[in-house]
Design a protein around this motif. Sequence first.
Motif, PDB file in Angstrom:
ATOM      1  N   UNK A 201       2.284  -1.037  -2.887  1.00 25.98           N
ATOM      2  CA  UNK A 201       2.091  -2.305  -2.177  1.00 25.98           C
ATOM      3  C   UNK A 201       1.643  -2.058  -0.737  1.00 25.98           C
ATOM      4  N   UNK A 202       2.295  -1.111  -0.058  1.00 28.78           N
ATOM      5  CA  UNK A 202       1.898  -0.778   1.305  1.00 28.78           C
ATOM      6  C   UNK A 202       0.481  -0.237   1.373  1.00 28.78           C
ATOM      7  N   UNK A 203       0.137   0.612   0.410  1.00 28.99           N
ATOM      8  CA  UNK A 203      -1.222   1.155   0.355  1.00 28.99           C
ATOM      9  C   UNK A 203      -2.226   0.036   0.068  1.00 28.99           C
ATOM     10  N   UNK A 204      -1.876  -0.840  -0.877  1.00 27.24           N
ATOM     11  CA  UNK A 204      -2.759  -1.952  -1.207  1.00 27.24           C
ATOM     12  C   UNK A 204      -2.964  -2.889  -0.029  1.00 27.24           C
ATOM     13  N   UNK A 205      -1.901  -3.139   0.717  1.00 25.87           N
ATOM     14  CA  UNK A 205      -1.989  -3.985   1.909  1.00 25.87           C
ATOM     15  C   UNK A 205      -2.985  -3.404   2.912  1.00 25.87           C
ATOM     16  N   UNK A 206      -2.871  -2.110   3.167  1.00 24.33           N
ATOM     17  CA  UNK A 206      -3.750  -1.465   4.145  1.00 24.33           C
ATOM     18  C   UNK A 206      -5.200  -1.445   3.673  1.00 24.33           C
ATOM     19  N   UNK A 207      -5.420  -1.047   2.425  1.00 24.24           N
ATOM     20  CA  UNK A 207      -6.787  -0.942   1.906  1.00 24.24           C
ATOM     21  C   UNK A 207      -7.443  -2.316   1.769  1.00 24.24           C
TER      22      UNK A 207
END
Length: 223
Positions: A201-207
Amino acid sequence: MNPYGVTLTLVVFYLFSELQRRRKAVYTNPVLLSIVLIAILLKLGGFSYGSYMESAVFLKFLLGPAVVSLAVPVYKNRDLIGRYAREIAVGIVVGGTTAVLTTYWMAKLLGASETVLRSIAPKSVTTAIAIGISAKIGGIPSLTAVLVITTGLLGNAFAPELLDFFRVRDRIARGLATGVSSHGLGTARIITEDELAGAVSGLGMALNGVFTALILPYLIKIL
């Protein structure tokens, strides 16, 4: 400096967190309830939002390290995340584009003005990025900020339950859907339930923030 903002925020959030621990339900979500109660208390006490934020500046400072700390679970789960790199990339493109298009067209069908449409389009990316996008494409940054926070609150309150309702069991998919649709607040909720889902989720938020910032100025011209 009067620390009433820090004290009020911590006490209220703790009390609602205890309530949710004892009675776990959507309507006991501590983030949503804390915002509502603090707003009411500030109004009744005659305190301005500016003075509250000034007194709670320490908590605002901690927001930066908290976001950066999301890199820790990403690093811990890097091998598994790497195996799903293609699926995650497709999810970012499809999810990010869908978040913009569905919001834009729904608001347009309801008769929203062009300025409002441009303000609402970046609502699924984190506030700092969304405000910059809004200003660039002719939206109202302050309105965008409100819409971003509202989106995050809804994700924090309902994302896991919606995923359960639609029987989304895969941990990677759950995390990616939450991060792309409801950025930081959604991530804060999902990571308490599953570290891997929280990492994705954190990675998806950033990307998704980067992806939306790149494509939305061009996409809005087509729309």
